[in-house]
Design a protein around this motif. Sequence first.
Motif, PDB file in Angstrom:
ATOM      1  N   GLY A 152       0.787  -1.232   0.000  1.00 46.56           N
ATOM      2  CA  GLY A 152       0.000   0.000   0.000  1.00 46.56           C
ATOM      3  C   GLY A 152       0.814   1.276   0.000  1.00 46.56           C
ATOM      4  O   GLY A 152       0.369   2.305  -0.511  1.00 46.56           O
ATOM      5  N   GLU A 153       2.024   1.217   0.552  1.00 45.89           N
ATOM      6  CA  GLU A 153       2.833   2.434   0.664  1.00 45.89           C
ATOM      7  C   GLU A 153       3.841   2.589  -0.459  1.00 45.89           C
ATOM      8  O   GLU A 153       4.529   3.618  -0.538  1.00 45.89           O
ATOM      9  CB  GLU A 153       3.541   2.461   2.024  1.00 45.89           C
ATOM     10  CG  GLU A 153       2.562   2.531   3.202  1.00 45.89           C
ATOM     11  CD  GLU A 153       3.254   2.806   4.526  1.00 45.89           C
ATOM     12  OE1 GLU A 153       4.470   3.084   4.497  1.00 45.89           O
ATOM     13  OE2 GLU A 153       2.586   2.741   5.566  1.00 45.89           O
TER      14      GLU A 153
ATOM     15  N   LYS B 126      -7.322  -0.904   2.976  1.00 42.89           N
ATOM     16  CA  LYS B 126      -6.802   0.253   2.242  1.00 42.89           C
ATOM     17  C   LYS B 126      -7.038   1.543   3.010  1.00 42.89           C
ATOM     18  O   LYS B 126      -6.148   2.400   3.120  1.00 42.89           O
ATOM     19  CB  LYS B 126      -7.468   0.355   0.864  1.00 42.89           C
ATOM     20  CG  LYS B 126      -6.812   1.390  -0.039  1.00 42.89           C
ATOM     21  CD  LYS B 126      -7.694   1.852  -1.180  1.00 42.89           C
ATOM     22  CE  LYS B 126      -8.470   3.092  -0.774  1.00 42.89           C
ATOM     23  NZ  LYS B 126      -9.033   3.810  -1.940  1.00 42.89           N
ATOM     24  N   ASN B 127      -8.239   1.683   3.571  1.00 46.63           N
ATOM     25  CA  ASN B 127      -8.569   2.900   4.315  1.00 46.63           C
ATOM     26  C   ASN B 127      -7.730   3.073   5.573  1.00 46.63           C
ATOM     27  O   ASN B 127      -7.579   4.188   6.073  1.00 46.63           O
ATOM     28  CB  ASN B 127     -10.057   2.910   4.670  1.00 46.63           C
ATOM     29  CG  ASN B 127     -10.942   3.084   3.450  1.00 46.63           C
ATOM     30  OD1 ASN B 127     -10.502   3.588   2.418  1.00 46.63           O
ATOM     31  ND2 ASN B 127     -12.193   2.660   3.542  1.00 46.63           N
TER      32      ASN B 127
ATOM     33  N   LEU C  25      -4.529   2.390   5.755  1.00 43.94           N
ATOM     34  CA  LEU C  25      -3.145   2.711   5.412  1.00 43.94           C
ATOM     35  C   LEU C  25      -2.789   4.122   5.888  1.00 43.94           C
ATOM     36  O   LEU C  25      -3.610   5.041   5.799  1.00 43.94           O
ATOM     37  CB  LEU C  25      -2.923   2.608   3.901  1.00 43.94           C
ATOM     38  CG  LEU C  25      -3.021   1.212   3.272  1.00 43.94           C
ATOM     39  CD1 LEU C  25      -2.980   1.311   1.751  1.00 43.94           C
ATOM     40  CD2 LEU C  25      -1.906   0.303   3.770  1.00 43.94           C
ATOM     41  N   GLN C  26      -1.564   4.284   6.358  1.00 36.60           N
ATOM     42  CA  GLN C  26      -1.123   5.578   6.869  1.00 36.60           C
ATOM     43  C   GLN C  26      -0.651   6.524   5.765  1.00 36.60           C
ATOM     44  O   GLN C  26      -0.572   7.730   5.955  1.00 36.60           O
ATOM     45  CB  GLN C  26       0.013   5.372   7.879  1.00 36.60           C
ATOM     46  CG  GLN C  26      -0.391   4.560   9.102  1.00 36.60           C
ATOM     47  CD  GLN C  26      -1.551   5.175   9.859  1.00 36.60           C
ATOM     48  OE1 GLN C  26      -1.502   6.339  10.262  1.00 36.60           O
ATOM     49  NE2 GLN C  26      -2.625   4.398  10.015  1.00 36.60           N
TER      50      GLN C  26
ATOM     51  N   GLN D  43      -0.478   8.862   2.463  1.00 36.01           N
ATOM     52  CA  GLN D  43      -1.368   9.801   1.790  1.00 36.01           C
ATOM     53  C   GLN D  43      -0.712  10.278   0.507  1.00 36.01           C
ATOM     54  O   GLN D  43       0.458  10.660   0.530  1.00 36.01           O
ATOM     55  CB  GLN D  43      -1.681  11.006   2.695  1.00 36.01           C
ATOM     56  CG  GLN D  43      -2.527  10.690   3.909  1.00 36.01           C
ATOM     57  CD  GLN D  43      -3.963  10.287   3.552  1.00 36.01           C
ATOM     58  OE1 GLN D  43      -4.428  10.546   2.442  1.00 36.01           O
ATOM     59  NE2 GLN D  43      -4.649   9.637   4.498  1.00 36.01           N
TER      60      GLN D  43
ATOM     61  N   LYS E 242      -3.862   7.632  -0.443  1.00 36.79           N
ATOM     62  CA  LYS E 242      -3.953   6.174  -0.445  1.00 36.79           C
ATOM     63  C   LYS E 242      -4.056   5.677  -1.889  1.00 36.79           C
ATOM     64  O   LYS E 242      -4.691   6.313  -2.717  1.00 36.79           O
ATOM     65  CB  LYS E 242      -5.172   5.726   0.366  1.00 36.79           C
ATOM     66  CG  LYS E 242      -5.127   6.198   1.821  1.00 36.79           C
ATOM     67  CD  LYS E 242      -6.308   5.691   2.600  1.00 36.79           C
ATOM     68  CE  LYS E 242      -6.462   6.419   3.928  1.00 36.79           C
ATOM     69  NZ  LYS E 242      -5.257   6.401   4.755  1.00 36.79           N
TER      70      LYS E 242
END
Length: 386
Positions: free
Chosen positions: A195-196, A233-234, A236-237, A239, A241
């Motif tokens: 995710g990042e 997903k929501n 995840l830290q 930004q 996302k």
Amino acid sequence: MGLTSRQKLKSLVKLCVGATVMYSGISLAKGDEHFYKDYLMPLVHLLDPEQAHKLAVFTSKHRLLPKSQFTDPEILKISFFGKEFSNPIGIAAGFDKDGSAIIGLRDMGFGFVEIGSVTPLPQPGNEKPRVFRLPEDMAIINRYGFNSEGHATVLERVQKARNNPDVPIIGVNLGKNKTSEDAVKDYVEGIKIFGEVSDYLVVNVSSPNTPNLRALQNKENLRQLLQAVVAAKNSLQVQPKPPLFLKLAPDLSFEEKKDIAEIIKRKDCQVDGLIVCNTTIERPSLKSIHKNESGGLSGAPLKDTSTQMIKEMSKLTNGAFIIGVGGVSTGKDAYEKIRAGASLVQIYSALIYGGPPLVAKIKKELAELVEKDGFKSVGEAVGIDV
């Protein structure tokens, strides 16, 4: 003293070899379409299909081919989810399964690169042989079965690619392990791991080569899966996302497509878009000797089915963001998918027959068609036929 016949023949052979090498070098440097299609790719096809695939990945990984000289015209630029694509043509998942060749694929001229499918743990995939060329049909049948080096290895490669100034937009296609007893957990883990570092994520529940995978497209199974991956997903830290896509099979009934469209409209199941579509288990009037091999069929026979499904899903979802894939080998093919509702388009099978110059050819033809129809940018043509 004059040359003997043997010396003359030797000199002629040297001259021919030198000329051939020089011609080949010039053709490679120029990205000559006909040289690749008529000479180089048939030579590569003397290899077993999987060995040829490995050679293509190796060549891209080490950036052994000259960088594409084609400059993307302004008319092909398109922006979505805060990202600007220099062109809307990407490489579909399945070519670079383990993130080895990301930068080399950017060199070919792709506007974005999707790697995978990646599974949490390494797994070998199905037994060989598991990929077959169907040249008479301009198609491929594969039953790879999510052969993957696993999350940890692929993550390291994506992170390394991120440090390269030539890094393209990267999508990570997520799969599940064959022996996993908790498919939802596998996909959630993929969201958290990638995710990042990814520009977008794909939940692939539509490959025909993993037992029971496509059952995750069924109404109740899909609802539970999407609730979990959307929540992951929501959480995840990072930004912003990364957008989350769902990749669908072409073999769904119309009722199943309607069910999927309704599910993804729910707030707790709301993905950011769809990839339409994966390979098919249908065998529509094929001619090649490998036509009855089991696995997923891709390439030219899938073209019209894919385009029609893009149009259907665009209507059913009231214009969801769609990445279109299936049977694209010309700018016209890509344009048809864009007009049917796809904002971006992916290719893969056609590359096996046309080689790297195909990317520039498709972009050039697409730009000409968009301009011919009076659009100022390719984005204006998205969904015009829906």
